[in-house]
Design a protein around this motif. Structure first.
Motif, PDB file in Angstrom:
ATOM      1  N   ARG A 121      28.503  27.199 -62.193  1.00  0.00           N
ATOM      2  CA  ARG A 121      29.762  26.890 -62.867  1.00  0.00           C
ATOM      3  C   ARG A 121      30.957  26.806 -61.924  1.00  0.00           C
ATOM      4  NH1 ARG A 121      29.334  31.087 -68.027  1.00  0.00           N
ATOM      5  NH2 ARG A 121      27.377  30.268 -68.876  1.00  0.00           N
ATOM      6  N   SER A 122      30.784  27.232 -60.678  1.00  0.00           N
ATOM      7  CA  SER A 122      31.942  27.359 -59.798  1.00  0.00           C
ATOM      8  C   SER A 122      32.510  26.015 -59.340  1.00  0.00           C
ATOM      9  CB  SER A 122      31.574  28.199 -58.570  1.00  0.00           C
ATOM     10  OG  SER A 122      30.645  27.506 -57.748  1.00  0.00           O
ATOM     11  N   GLY A 123      31.661  24.980 -59.211  1.00  0.00           N
ATOM     12  CA  GLY A 123      32.150  23.679 -58.752  1.00  0.00           C
ATOM     13  C   GLY A 123      32.478  23.623 -57.278  1.00  0.00           C
ATOM     14  N   VAL A 124      32.044  24.619 -56.499  1.00  0.00           N
ATOM     15  CA  VAL A 124      32.365  24.666 -55.070  1.00  0.00           C
ATOM     16  C   VAL A 124      31.773  23.471 -54.336  1.00  0.00           C
ATOM     17  CG1 VAL A 124      31.988  25.951 -52.935  1.00  0.00           C
ATOM     18  CG2 VAL A 124      32.655  27.153 -55.011  1.00  0.00           C
ATOM     19  N   ILE A 125      30.514  23.139 -54.620  1.00  0.00           N
ATOM     20  CA  ILE A 125      29.857  22.043 -53.910  1.00  0.00           C
ATOM     21  C   ILE A 125      30.531  20.717 -54.241  1.00  0.00           C
ATOM     22  CG2 ILE A 125      27.707  20.752 -53.702  1.00  0.00           C
ATOM     23  CD1 ILE A 125      26.202  23.371 -53.948  1.00  0.00           C
ATOM     24  N   ALA A 126      30.885  20.506 -55.498  1.00  0.00           N
ATOM     25  CA  ALA A 126      31.562  19.263 -55.876  1.00  0.00           C
ATOM     26  C   ALA A 126      32.889  19.120 -55.128  1.00  0.00           C
ATOM     27  CB  ALA A 126      31.802  19.232 -57.378  1.00  0.00           C
ATOM     28  N   ARG A 127      33.626  20.234 -54.993  1.00  0.00           N
ATOM     29  CA  ARG A 127      34.889  20.170 -54.261  1.00  0.00           C
ATOM     30  C   ARG A 127      34.648  19.917 -52.777  1.00  0.00           C
ATOM     31  NH1 ARG A 127      36.056  24.432 -57.887  1.00  0.00           N
ATOM     32  NH2 ARG A 127      35.671  26.035 -56.316  1.00  0.00           N
ATOM     33  N   GLY A 128      33.545  20.491 -52.236  1.00  0.00           N
ATOM     34  CA  GLY A 128      33.214  20.254 -50.844  1.00  0.00           C
ATOM     35  C   GLY A 128      32.866  18.800 -50.585  1.00  0.00           C
ATOM     36  N   LEU A 129      32.109  18.183 -51.486  1.00  0.00           N
ATOM     37  CA  LEU A 129      31.780  16.767 -51.343  1.00  0.00           C
ATOM     38  C   LEU A 129      33.042  15.909 -51.423  1.00  0.00           C
ATOM     39  CD1 LEU A 129      28.572  16.583 -53.558  1.00  0.00           C
ATOM     40  CD2 LEU A 129      28.666  16.414 -51.073  1.00  0.00           C
ATOM     41  N   ALA A 130      33.928  16.274 -52.347  1.00  0.00           N
ATOM     42  CA  ALA A 130      35.176  15.515 -52.477  1.00  0.00           C
ATOM     43  C   ALA A 130      36.022  15.614 -51.219  1.00  0.00           C
ATOM     44  CB  ALA A 130      35.960  16.016 -53.691  1.00  0.00           C
ATOM     45  N   ALA A 131      35.979  16.763 -50.546  1.00  0.00           N
ATOM     46  CA  ALA A 131      36.796  16.970 -49.346  1.00  0.00           C
ATOM     47  C   ALA A 131      36.358  16.075 -48.199  1.00  0.00           C
ATOM     48  CB  ALA A 131      36.728  18.435 -48.914  1.00  0.00           C
ATOM     49  N   VAL A 132      35.099  15.610 -48.203  1.00  0.00           N
ATOM     50  CA  VAL A 132      34.626  14.721 -47.131  1.00  0.00           C
ATOM     51  C   VAL A 132      34.450  13.299 -47.646  1.00  0.00           C
ATOM     52  CG1 VAL A 132      33.542  16.548 -45.797  1.00  0.00           C
ATOM     53  CG2 VAL A 132      32.212  15.404 -47.581  1.00  0.00           C
ATOM     54  N   GLY A 133      35.169  12.969 -48.717  1.00  0.00           N
ATOM     55  CA  GLY A 133      35.182  11.604 -49.208  1.00  0.00           C
ATOM     56  C   GLY A 133      34.033  11.213 -50.102  1.00  0.00           C
ATOM     57  N   LEU A 134      33.347  12.183 -50.690  1.00  0.00           N
ATOM     58  CA  LEU A 134      32.193  11.883 -51.543  1.00  0.00           C
ATOM     59  C   LEU A 134      32.442  12.360 -52.977  1.00  0.00           C
ATOM     60  CD1 LEU A 134      29.382  12.904 -49.028  1.00  0.00           C
ATOM     61  CD2 LEU A 134      30.094  10.586 -49.633  1.00  0.00           C
ATOM     62  N   ALA A 135      33.670  12.121 -53.436  1.00  0.00           N
ATOM     63  CA  ALA A 135      34.044  12.621 -54.758  1.00  0.00           C
ATOM     64  C   ALA A 135      33.222  11.988 -55.863  1.00  0.00           C
ATOM     65  CB  ALA A 135      35.533  12.384 -54.999  1.00  0.00           C
ATOM     66  N   GLY A 136      32.744  10.767 -55.658  1.00  0.00           N
ATOM     67  CA  GLY A 136      32.015  10.076 -56.711  1.00  0.00           C
ATOM     68  C   GLY A 136      30.535  10.391 -56.758  1.00  0.00           C
ATOM     69  N   VAL A 137      30.050  11.166 -55.793  1.00  0.00           N
ATOM     70  CA  VAL A 137      28.621  11.460 -55.730  1.00  0.00           C
ATOM     71  C   VAL A 137      28.241  12.451 -56.822  1.00  0.00           C
ATOM     72  CG1 VAL A 137      26.800  12.499 -54.328  1.00  0.00           C
ATOM     73  CG2 VAL A 137      28.445  10.932 -53.288  1.00  0.00           C
ATOM     74  N   ARG A 138      27.171  12.156 -57.534  1.00  0.00           N
ATOM     75  CA  ARG A 138      26.682  13.056 -58.579  1.00  0.00           C
ATOM     76  C   ARG A 138      25.310  13.573 -58.189  1.00  0.00           C
ATOM     77  NH1 ARG A 138      31.147  12.992 -59.415  1.00  0.00           N
ATOM     78  NH2 ARG A 138      32.337  12.330 -61.249  1.00  0.00           N
ATOM     79  N   LEU A 139      25.177  14.860 -58.093  1.00  0.00           N
ATOM     80  CA  LEU A 139      23.904  15.478 -57.737  1.00  0.00           C
ATOM     81  C   LEU A 139      23.429  16.350 -58.892  1.00  0.00           C
ATOM     82  CD1 LEU A 139      24.643  16.609 -54.058  1.00  0.00           C
ATOM     83  CD2 LEU A 139      23.389  14.582 -54.805  1.00  0.00           C
ATOM     84  N   HIS A 140      22.136  16.302 -59.154  1.00  0.00           N
ATOM     85  CA  HIS A 140      21.566  17.158 -60.195  1.00  0.00           C
ATOM     86  C   HIS A 140      20.916  18.361 -59.534  1.00  0.00           C
ATOM     87  CE1 HIS A 140      19.519  18.591 -63.724  1.00  0.00           C
ATOM     88  NE2 HIS A 140      18.359  18.567 -63.075  1.00  0.00           N
ATOM     89  N   PHE A 141      21.435  19.537 -59.834  1.00  0.00           N
ATOM     90  CA  PHE A 141      20.896  20.767 -59.261  1.00  0.00           C
ATOM     91  C   PHE A 141      19.903  21.375 -60.247  1.00  0.00           C
ATOM     92  CE2 PHE A 141      25.202  20.437 -57.378  1.00  0.00           C
ATOM     93  CZ  PHE A 141      24.811  20.264 -56.056  1.00  0.00           C
ATOM     94  N   ALA A 142      18.645  21.340 -59.874  1.00  0.00           N
ATOM     95  CA  ALA A 142      17.607  21.893 -60.735  1.00  0.00           C
ATOM     96  C   ALA A 142      17.555  23.417 -60.656  1.00  0.00           C
ATOM     97  CB  ALA A 142      16.246  21.311 -60.357  1.00  0.00           C
ATOM     98  N   TYR A 143      18.129  23.968 -59.574  1.00  0.00           N
ATOM     99  CA  TYR A 143      18.160  25.423 -59.380  1.00  0.00           C
ATOM    100  C   TYR A 143      19.612  25.783 -59.156  1.00  0.00           C
ATOM    101  CZ  TYR A 143      16.684  30.018 -57.578  1.00  0.00           C
ATOM    102  OH  TYR A 143      16.482  31.361 -57.390  1.00  0.00           O
ATOM    103  N   ARG A 144      20.219  26.457 -60.142  1.00  0.00           N
ATOM    104  CA  ARG A 144      21.664  26.688 -60.099  1.00  0.00           C
ATOM    105  C   ARG A 144      21.993  28.177 -60.095  1.00  0.00           C
ATOM    106  NH1 ARG A 144      21.020  22.391 -63.765  1.00  0.00           N
ATOM    107  NH2 ARG A 144      21.118  23.779 -65.571  1.00  0.00           N
ATOM    108  N   CYS A 145      22.939  28.529 -59.228  1.00  0.00           N
ATOM    109  CA  CYS A 145      23.403  29.914 -59.148  1.00  0.00           C
ATOM    110  C   CYS A 145      24.738  29.912 -58.413  1.00  0.00           C
ATOM    111  CB  CYS A 145      22.378  30.777 -58.406  1.00  0.00           C
ATOM    112  SG  CYS A 145      22.891  32.499 -58.236  1.00  0.00           S
ATOM    113  N   ASP A 146      25.707  30.685 -58.888  1.00  0.00           N
ATOM    114  CA  ASP A 146      27.014  30.727 -58.238  1.00  0.00           C
ATOM    115  C   ASP A 146      27.061  31.689 -57.052  1.00  0.00           C
ATOM    116  OD1 ASP A 146      28.237  28.781 -59.731  1.00  0.00           O
ATOM    117  OD2 ASP A 146      29.033  30.152 -61.234  1.00  0.00           O
TER     118      ASP A 146
END
Length: 305
Positions: free
Chosen positions: A198-223
């Motif tokens: 739920r933290s969204g850390v990885i999404a923010r990290g991808l956005a910081a390097v210009g990959l804001a539009g990338v969508r990844l499906h995490f089958a194993y999730r943990c904050d």
């Protein structure tokens, strides 16, 4: 209506009840009897002219007043602890207690050899380590020094950049042994990805390097970043890991051309910059974490004396 300030120990009891959730648990934490805790809570409520808890079949329920005033009680406790730490170390500059907070991964995977070298040089120091992914409040003196991955903006804090720790996608060799190697983000759809819940850390990290539009499906999730690292090492799937830790663990880089810089800062309150024991720890961490971020150590080797 003017109110006199209640005895400070009543606020300590209030904080214990809020932390523990019941009179009996608070009594155990305080090393006193349950009737004493109940009496102190009632005395505080009478002194404040406010109801702090309501009784329910499941125990005590904090009122809105209790939740609203909790941060002030926490600040009082943190200030009292900082006061005690400030009196430590009369024997010299390298003595006394320093409270250090950092993320779980840094506290468990990176700092132990660094702190071992520090304590070997300054045996009079005591380190209180708080590894947590929750941001501790340095202004409230929850800790003396913090390792942070974002630059603080508060004027009362002293911050020193130690560089950027590189992170990237990695997997255990056993996981990749029977699977095709990914050559791009599209290929990751065929793999088990390890990420946050739920933290969204990885999404923010991808956005910081210009990959804001990338969508990844995490089958194993943990904050918990520490739990993610354990899953990568165990061969659950592909996840994001610090490069130095990946090398130490024998992990294989995935999409090796893609790296994320993680800016790292050492932070302390400006009032502590002239406190010798705090300055010793701060300067040691600047040197050691700077070497780690630059790839000169893998987290096991202490910096050169």
């Amino acid at each position: 209506m003017s109110r006199s300030t209640p005895s400070w120990d009543l606020f300590g009891t209030f904080l214990a009840v809020m932390r523990e959730g019941s009179l009996s648990a608070a009594a155990r934490a305080l090393g006193t009897a349950q009737p004493t805790v109940r009496r102190q809570v009632e005395t505080l409520e009478h002194a404040l002219g406010a109801v702090l808890f309501t009784r329910s079949p499941t125990g005590l329920v904090p009122t809105e007043t209790a939740r609203r005033t909790l941060p002030y009680a926490q600040e009082m406790a943190a200030t009292a602890e900082a006061f005690v730490r400030s009196l430590d170390g009369p024997g010299g500059a390298g003595t006394g207690t320093v409270r250090l907070t950092c993320s779980e991964v840094v506290g468990i995977e990176v700092l132990p050899p660094i702190l071992a070298a520090l304590l070997a040089r300054h045996p009079g120091l005591d380190i209180e380590l708080v590894p947590t992914d929750r941001t501790e409040d340095l202004l409230r003196r929850d800790a003396d020094i913090a390792v942070r991955m974002t630059q603080p903006t508060q004027a009362a804090l002293v911050a020193r950049s130690v560089g950027a720790i590189q992170v990237g996608f990695y997997a255990a060799p056993a996981y990749l042994a029977d699977r095709p190697e990914p050559h791009g983000f599209a290929d990751l759809a065929d793999h088990v990805l390890i990420g946050d819940d739920r933290s969204g850390v990885i999404a923010r990290g991808l956005a910081a390097v210009g990959l804001a539009g990338v969508r990844l499906h995490f089958a194993y999730r943990c904050d918990s970043n520490l739990a993610q690292l354990a899953a990568i090492r165990a061969g659950v799937g592909i996840g994001i890991c610090q490069t130095a830790l990946a090398r130490r663990s024998g992990l294989t880089p995935v999409l090796p051309a893609l790296r994320f810089p993680l800016p790292t800062w050492l932070v302390m309150h400006e009032d502590l910059r002239t406190v010798p024991r705090v300055r010793i720890v701060f300067d040691h961490l600047v040197e050691a974490l700077g070497a780690y971020a630059a790839g000169r150590t893998g987290g096991h080797e202490p910096p050169a004396a």
